[in-house]
Structures are given as structure tokens and as C-alpha cells.
Design an enzyme around this catalytic site. Structure first.
Site, PDB file in Angstrom:
ATOM      1  N   ILE A  91       0.857  -1.176   0.000  1.00 57.57           N
ATOM      2  CA  ILE A  91       0.000   0.000   0.000  1.00 57.57           C
ATOM      3  C   ILE A  91       0.896   1.229   0.000  1.00 57.57           C
ATOM      4  CG2 ILE A  91      -1.814   1.276   1.182  1.00 57.57           C
ATOM      5  CD1 ILE A  91      -2.700  -1.468   0.147  1.00 57.57           C
ATOM      6  N   LYS A  92       0.714   2.093  -0.998  1.00 54.30           N
ATOM      7  CA  LYS A  92       1.542   3.292  -1.099  1.00 54.30           C
ATOM      8  C   LYS A  92       0.926   4.431  -0.289  1.00 54.30           C
ATOM      9  CE  LYS A  92       3.669   4.254  -5.026  1.00 54.30           C
ATOM     10  NZ  LYS A  92       3.897   4.550  -6.476  1.00 54.30           N
ATOM     11  N   ILE A  93       1.744   4.985   0.597  1.00 58.57           N
ATOM     12  CA  ILE A  93       1.333   6.109   1.429  1.00 58.57           C
ATOM     13  C   ILE A  93       2.365   7.220   1.253  1.00 58.57           C
ATOM     14  CG2 ILE A  93       0.927   6.899   3.795  1.00 58.57           C
ATOM     15  CD1 ILE A  93       0.126   4.050   4.526  1.00 58.57           C
TER      16      ILE A  93
END
Length: 370
Positions: free
Chosen positions: A139-141
Site C-alpha cells: 500500500i503506497k502512502i
């Protein structure tokens, strides 16, 4: 013929494709790149999905079904993008299994409009993790100030994270701290640390774009001599920070508990300036234990004429510092450069996300009229 991509991989650089689309998946192109170009991972972002959806015919069937069900635009977009990411995860699963979970990873980004909202980012990360439901997902944050505690909390929940939009060394150090804090909390909550992975996406080419624009305004011979040098120097100093941080006792304690290091990932590695070598941000950033995520054109360029000359990062930190010292003497403010780039990075992804929503909305409306 020399297999330049294999040589790059043998030096310890994981080659990831910075692109995904339904057409690439359906045609078998992604599987082919894994088989023939040493690709061991995939990254996506809102801009990539906006481009993919610009060919709506590929998504017609799913748009029709979503339209019949009366799904709203936000939910339809989430369903479409997670479908592609789930498919890509399945294509990369053999790599994940073969590398013991080190590679074979596929990334999807949280809604970039949430970049400055911590709690909503954590909730979105959890939702995407649940929807895709694949162990090789990232998951890209974004590494905004508000993103840092979201990174920590997502990791503490056992979610593997790709931290994106990192431009400056100080922020990168804060990202690594957020990573370790997340693992420490995950351990306290009883998670198996060996199942939690992370990369830190340090953006490269955009640094040269911003710095060179400022150098061009100066127009002096000394300024011209520094064009195209800031980005590589910045990335090399980031790797120095990585080496320092992951030599700490704090990290050794986590490693003893089964944790994996947060690998540096070179992002934005396509060269924007045609006067620079098109493989610059690959061949000048070769070292072990890193990821380089590239558009297919850059992968093909490296395969065709990239010169892999061994490690081009370690031992060149003083040289990198000298580049930035000379830039500072010319009035190039490092903190201002990275601040501008972070703000622009968020803005660009928000614009792409809105474009993506508009495309999905149009597709749903067209299907409703049929």
C-alpha cells in the site's frame, strides 16, 4: 549479446516495472517482462491508472456491470483499480514465492486527496489491503508530515507499505523512523514481523527538473556545469542515510525479531532532459539491496545500451555532498527544492486521480445509455 538487465540484477538492484494496465495484463506483456527482462515487481500510481483508463474499451465489461449495479464513481474506481492490482499480484506471485517475499511485490496508492489526513489514510490503506487480499501487495502512502503517523499505524496493523513521494534526506530519515516505530508496535501487537515488508520510494528525476530550472535562470557557466547532477547526488546521500540508520542497535533488535529492512526504491527514474543519458538514473544508482522502478521504455533502454559498471553509490558520498555545497553557493536552497517537489508531487497525483474519476464517470454514463 550482453544481458545488461541481468548484470544490473546481479549487482543487487531489483528491477520493477513502473506501470500497470488491464491491456498489459490481458496481453501477457507483464508476464513476458517478468520472464525476459528480469522484472520482479510492479508499481502503480494515480497517473498510471489515469493513463490506463484513457483506453476505456478495455474496461467496458466491468464498467457495464458496475453501472448496472448503480455503483458510484468512487467505488467503481476502487473496484477497477484493485482488480488490476490483484491480477498483477497473481502474475508476480511466483517471484514472491521464489524470493521468500522479498520481491514479487505490486503497489497501489491510497487516494492522494487524503495525503494530509492521517486517520483517513490509515482507513483507506486497510480497505485496499482487504480488497486486494494478496500477501505480495504494497500500500503506497505519501511521506507527508501527516503521512508519517499513517505509515507507522499501517505497519503496526501488519500492512506492508511502499512509502512514496520522498524527496529530501531529513524526511527520509523520518520515514525510516516511522517504519521502525511501526514494526515495534506490530511486535507489541503480536504480529509476525517477517510477514511485513516495506520500501521507501525516493524520487530522483524530478530533483534535476526543479534544480536545473533554477540553474538555467542563473545562466552562468558554473550553473550550466552543475546541470543534471543534483538528483543522483541526492539519491546517493539518501543511501548513506539508509546505511547509517540500518546499522543502529534499534534496527538490529528488530532484525533479531524477524524484521526485514525497508529497502530504498529509486522512483521517477525516466530521464526528462533529452541532453542527459536516458539510463542515467539507473546506471548511476547501482548498489545492492535497492529497487529501481522504471517505465518500460527505460527498462528497454537499459537492456539495449545501459552500462552496468558495478556499485556507483557507495564511496561517493563526499562527492555528492560537494555537488550540493556548490549548488548552495549558487543560491539553490535544498529545503525549498524538496518542499516544492513534495507539494507538486501531491498536486500532480490529485489531478491524475480527478482525471481518473472523470474517465470512470464518463464510462459509467456511456454504458448506462446503451
Amino acid at each position: 549479446m550482453t544481458d545488461r538487465l541481468k548484470a544490473l540484477s546481479d549487482e543487487g538492484v531489483a528491477i520493477w516495472l513502473d506501470d500497470v494496465s488491464r491491456q498489459r495484463l490481458r496481453s501477457g506483456n507483464l508476464a513476458e517482462l517478468v520472464e525476459t527482462k528480469h522484472v520482479v515487481g510492479v508499481t502503480s500510481n494515480p497517473t498510471i491508472f489515469a493513463k490506463a483508463l484513457s483506453d476505456p474499451d478495455v474496461y467496458t465489461g466491468q464498467l457495464r456491470d458496475l453501472g448496472i449495479r448503480g455503483v458510484d464513481v468512487e467505488e467503481a474506481t476502487r473496484m477497477i483499480t484493485t482488480y488490476d492490482i490483484r491480477w498483477a499480484c497473481d502474475v508476480l506471485r511466483p517471484v514472491y514465492d521464489r524470493t521468500g517475499g522479498v520481491d514479487g511485490r505490486v503497489s497501489i496508492e491510497v487516494d492522494p486527496r487524503l495525503a494530509h489526513e492521517t486517520e483517513k489514510t490509515v482507513a483507506e490503506a486497510g480497505l485496499l489491503w482487504w480488497l486486494v487480499d494478496r500477501p505480495n501487495l504494497f500500500i503506497k502512502i505519501p511521506a507527508t508530515k501527516e503521512g508519517l503517523p499513517a505509515i507507522t499505524e499501517a505497519l503496526a496493523q501488519g500492512i506492508s507499505v511502499n512509502v512514496t513521494l520522498i524527496f529530501g534526506i531529513q524526511r527520509y530519515r523520518e520515514v525510516m523512523d516511522a517504519f521502525m516505530t511501526g514494526l515495534e508496535r506490530a511486535k507489541e501487537r503480536g504480529h509476525d514481523l517477517s510477514t511485513i515488508a516495506s520500501v521507501a520510494s525516493f524520487f530522483v528525476s524530478r530533483v534535476d527538473t526543479e534544480v536545473d530550472k533554477r540553474l538555467d535562470k542563473l545562466g552562468t557557466e558554473r550553473a550550466r556545469a552543475l546541470r543534471g547532477k543534483a538528483a543522483v547526488a541526492n539519491a546517493r546521500l539518501a543511501y548513506e542515510a539508509y546505511e547509517q540508520t540500518f546499522a543502529s542497535d534499534r534496527w538490529k533488535a528488530l532484525q533479531a525479531a524477524g524484521a526485514r529492512p525497508q529497502r530504498p526504491l529509486w522512483a521517477s527514474t525516466s530521464v526528462k532532459d533529452p541532453s542527459l543519458p536516458d539510463t542515467l538514473y539507473v546506471t548511476e544508482l547501482v548498489t545492492s539491496g535497492v529497487v529501481n522502478t522504471m517505465p518500460e521504455a527505460t527498462i528497454q533502454a537499459v537492456a539495449d545500451h545501459g552500462e552496468v559498471r558495478g556499485d556507483t553509490v557507495r564511496g561517493r558520498y563526499d562527492e555528492a555532498r560537494q555537488v550540493w555545497a556548490e549548488l548552495a553557493e549558487l543560491g539553490i536552497d535544498y529545503d525549498d527544492v524538496v518542499s516544492v517537489l513534495e507539494a507538486e508531487g501531491v498536486e500532480k497525483f490529485v489531478a491524475s486521480w480527478k482525471e481518473l474519476l472523470a474517465t470512470v464517470r464518463k464510462g459509467l454514463e456511456e454504458e448506462a445509455r446503451r
